[in-house]
Scaffold this active site. Structure first.
Site, PDB file in Angstrom:
ATOM      1  N   ARG A  98       0.874  -1.180   0.000  1.00  0.00           N
ATOM      2  CA  ARG A  98       0.000   0.000   0.000  1.00  0.00           C
ATOM      3  C   ARG A  98       0.908   1.226   0.000  1.00  0.00           C
ATOM      4  O   ARG A  98       1.683   1.421   0.941  1.00  0.00           O
ATOM      5  CB  ARG A  98      -0.898   0.001   1.242  1.00  0.00           C
ATOM      6  CG  ARG A  98      -1.611   1.310   1.446  1.00  0.00           C
ATOM      7  CD  ARG A  98      -2.707   1.240   2.483  1.00  0.00           C
ATOM      8  NE  ARG A  98      -3.862   0.544   1.964  1.00  0.00           N
ATOM      9  CZ  ARG A  98      -5.072   0.580   2.519  1.00  0.00           C
ATOM     10  NH1 ARG A  98      -5.275   1.291   3.611  1.00  0.00           N
ATOM     11  NH2 ARG A  98      -6.083  -0.072   1.983  1.00  0.00           N
ATOM     12  N   HIS A 125      -7.357   0.735  -6.496  1.00  0.00           N
ATOM     13  CA  HIS A 125      -7.553  -0.132  -5.319  1.00  0.00           C
ATOM     14  C   HIS A 125      -8.186  -1.439  -5.833  1.00  0.00           C
ATOM     15  O   HIS A 125      -9.359  -1.719  -5.592  1.00  0.00           O
ATOM     16  CB  HIS A 125      -8.462   0.578  -4.312  1.00  0.00           C
ATOM     17  CG  HIS A 125      -8.421   0.014  -2.927  1.00  0.00           C
ATOM     18  ND1 HIS A 125      -7.645  -1.085  -2.589  1.00  0.00           N
ATOM     19  CD2 HIS A 125      -9.066   0.376  -1.782  1.00  0.00           C
ATOM     20  CE1 HIS A 125      -7.805  -1.336  -1.304  1.00  0.00           C
ATOM     21  NE2 HIS A 125      -8.658  -0.479  -0.794  1.00  0.00           N
ATOM     22  N   GLN A 128     -10.077  -4.003  -3.541  1.00  0.00           N
ATOM     23  CA  GLN A 128     -11.372  -3.476  -3.128  1.00  0.00           C
ATOM     24  C   GLN A 128     -12.404  -3.658  -4.240  1.00  0.00           C
ATOM     25  O   GLN A 128     -13.525  -4.118  -4.005  1.00  0.00           O
ATOM     26  CB  GLN A 128     -11.232  -1.975  -2.783  1.00  0.00           C
ATOM     27  CG  GLN A 128     -12.523  -1.341  -2.318  1.00  0.00           C
ATOM     28  CD  GLN A 128     -12.962  -1.875  -0.968  1.00  0.00           C
ATOM     29  OE1 GLN A 128     -12.187  -1.880  -0.019  1.00  0.00           O
ATOM     30  NE2 GLN A 128     -14.192  -2.339  -0.862  1.00  0.00           N
ATOM     31  N   ASP A 217     -17.386   7.153  -1.443  1.00  0.00           N
ATOM     32  CA  ASP A 217     -16.138   6.992  -0.684  1.00  0.00           C
ATOM     33  C   ASP A 217     -15.811   8.350  -0.062  1.00  0.00           C
ATOM     34  O   ASP A 217     -16.452   9.366  -0.384  1.00  0.00           O
ATOM     35  CB  ASP A 217     -15.008   6.501  -1.617  1.00  0.00           C
ATOM     36  CG  ASP A 217     -13.715   6.191  -0.879  1.00  0.00           C
ATOM     37  OD1 ASP A 217     -13.747   6.040   0.361  1.00  0.00           O
ATOM     38  OD2 ASP A 217     -12.655   6.124  -1.546  1.00  0.00           O
ATOM     39  N   CYS A 256     -16.427   1.537   0.601  1.00  0.00           N
ATOM     40  CA  CYS A 256     -15.282   0.668   0.889  1.00  0.00           C
ATOM     41  C   CYS A 256     -14.882   0.695   2.358  1.00  0.00           C
ATOM     42  O   CYS A 256     -14.227  -0.223   2.833  1.00  0.00           O
ATOM     43  CB  CYS A 256     -14.095   1.072   0.021  1.00  0.00           C
ATOM     44  SG  CYS A 256     -13.622   2.796   0.253  1.00  0.00           S
ATOM     45  N   ARG A 284     -13.589  -8.958   1.247  1.00  0.00           N
ATOM     46  CA  ARG A 284     -12.164  -8.728   1.028  1.00  0.00           C
ATOM     47  C   ARG A 284     -11.379 -10.004   1.337  1.00  0.00           C
ATOM     48  O   ARG A 284     -10.459 -10.380   0.613  1.00  0.00           O
ATOM     49  CB  ARG A 284     -11.649  -7.581   1.933  1.00  0.00           C
ATOM     50  CG  ARG A 284     -12.247  -6.210   1.663  1.00  0.00           C
ATOM     51  CD  ARG A 284     -11.763  -5.616   0.363  1.00  0.00           C
ATOM     52  NE  ARG A 284     -10.319  -5.512   0.279  1.00  0.00           N
ATOM     53  CZ  ARG A 284      -9.600  -4.492   0.758  1.00  0.00           C
ATOM     54  NH1 ARG A 284     -10.199  -3.465   1.323  1.00  0.00           N
ATOM     55  NH2 ARG A 284      -8.276  -4.457   0.626  1.00  0.00           N
TER      56      ARG A 284
HETATM   57  N1  NVA Z   1     -10.054   6.570  -1.192  1.00  0.00           N
HETATM   58  C1  NVA Z   1      -9.659   6.117   0.120  1.00  0.00           C
HETATM   59  C2  NVA Z   1      -9.883   4.659   0.235  1.00  0.00           C
HETATM   60  C3  NVA Z   1      -9.548   4.061   1.578  1.00  0.00           C
HETATM   61  C4  NVA Z   1      -9.775   2.591   1.633  1.00  0.00           C
HETATM   62  C5  NVA Z   1      -8.206   6.469   0.356  1.00  0.00           C
HETATM   63  O1  NVA Z   1      -7.401   6.344  -0.585  1.00  0.00           O
HETATM   64  O2  NVA Z   1      -7.868   6.889   1.448  1.00  0.00           O
HETATM   65  N1   CP Z   2     -11.316  -0.423   2.380  1.00  0.00           N
HETATM   66  C1   CP Z   2     -10.039  -0.488   2.817  1.00  0.00           C
HETATM   67  O1   CP Z   2      -9.101  -0.662   2.032  1.00  0.00           O
HETATM   68  O2   CP Z   2      -9.907  -0.349   4.150  1.00  0.00           O
HETATM   69  P1   CP Z   2      -8.523  -0.101   4.914  1.00  0.00           P
HETATM   70  O3   CP Z   2      -7.995   1.227   4.434  1.00  0.00           O
HETATM   71  O4   CP Z   2      -8.895  -0.069   6.372  1.00  0.00           O
HETATM   72  O5   CP Z   2      -7.574  -1.193   4.582  1.00  0.00           O
END
Ligand code: NVA
Ligand code: CP
Length: 299
Positions: A98, A125, A128, A217, A256, A284
């Site tokens: 990540r 993502h 997801q 989101d 998500c 997931r």
């Molecule tokens: N769009 C959000 C998704 C988190 C799972 C982010 O990138 O923070």
């Molecule tokens: N939806 C998701 O990716 O959650 P986290 O950021 O908690 O991993």
């Protein structure tokens, strides 16, 4: 194979992987030994609840092991990214990362001799989106022809849903405030698939009208905290609330998570019986098991 954007899979392959995940969810014991003695390295530049825990549990349930690596406690901060990844790839069988910038996970994939899975970057993502499509598939028994309205920020989650929906014959209507549209290259790529339908607008009423699913989101993704004030102003009036849901075809609500209650979604919608956010979160675990097997070439 690497899994970075969801572009790697055809519509048929997405569906096949989802069906495999549904099967694994029904018969988890059958897969307990599939990844015995295999190790997953999980590298995190950003925080996580679902991604970290579901991948770690997935590896345990498949008979393998996962290592959690916080970026700040590794020597990625000292050495070159590619050198560090080349070393990690000599200890483990698969890597999940990540990162802030997509270029970082792409560089990891280039350097690594084992599969690299994108656990979220600024643009995509994919894990997801696979869990989301699996959830839609479970609810409707199909993907083709389902109308999904995405309301809010045209971000990483939105970009990847566009790819997944287009490839599997769904109709995705994306409504964002002006200036927050999804990536143009992704929209073009999805439209070129000539399968599903991708409709962009700045009008959420139009987008949600008759929709089967409404998805939103956060307005402020990880890494965008410096723009918080401007974003909060620009997204005023874009909360998914009961009035918006009334315009739909009794739609399911998806997110998500983590959700910011009272901002992109109201409590009433998030806690309503049409909300399937915890099913998404649950999936997931199952879909990532299927992704791990796919990337490692295990049947
Ligand atoms: N769009 C959000 C998704 C988190 C799972 C982010 O990138 O923070
Ligand atoms: N939806 C998701 O990716 O959650 P986290 O950021 O908690 O991993």
């Amino acid at each position: 194979m690497h899994f970075l954007t969801l572009k790697e899979l055809s519509g048929d392959e997405i569906l096949k992987t989802i069906k495999k995940a549904v099967e694994m969810k029904k018969n988890p014991k059958k897969y307990y030994n599939k990844l015995t003695n295999k190790t997953l390295a999980m590298i995190f530049q950003k925080t996580s609840t679902r991604t970290r825990i579901s991948f770690e549990s997935a590896m345990t349930q498949l008979g393998g092991h996962a290592q959690y690596l916080d970026w700040r406690t590794t020597n990625f901060t000292l050495g070159s990214l590619k050198d560090e990844v080349k070393c990690i790839a000599r200890y483990v069988d698969v890597i999940m990362a990540r990162v802030y910038k997509h270029e970082d996970v792409a560089a990891m994939a280039e350097a690594s001799r084992v599969p690299v899975i994108n656990g979220l970057c600024d643009k995509y993502h994919p894990c997801q989106a696979m869990a989301d499509l699996m959830t839609v598939y479970e609810k409707f028994g199909k993907l083709k022809g389902i109308k999904l309205a995405y309301v809010g920020d045209g971000n990483n989650v939105c970009n990847t849903l566009i790819i997944g929906c287009a490839k599997t014959g769904m109709e995705i209507r994306v409504a964002t405030p002006k200036g927050y549209e999804p990536l143009a290259e992704v929209v073009k790529y999805a439209q070129d698939q000539k399968n599903g339908k991708v409709i962009l607008s700045n009008d959420y009423k139009q987008a949600v009208k008759g929709a089967d699913v409404v998805y939103t989101d956060t307005w402020i993704s990880m890494g965008q905290e410096a723009d918080s004030k401007k974003r909060m102003d620009d997204f005023k009036g874009w909360t998914v609330n009961p009035e918006m849901m009334k315009l739909t075809n009794n739609a399911y609500f998806m997110h998500c998570l983590p959700a910011h209650r009272g901002y992109e979604v109201s409590d009433e919608v998030l806690d309503s019986e049409r909300s399937i956010v915890y099913d998404q979160a649950r999936n997931r675990l199952d879909v990532q098991k299927a992704i791990l097997l796919m990337c490692l070439g295990v049947k």
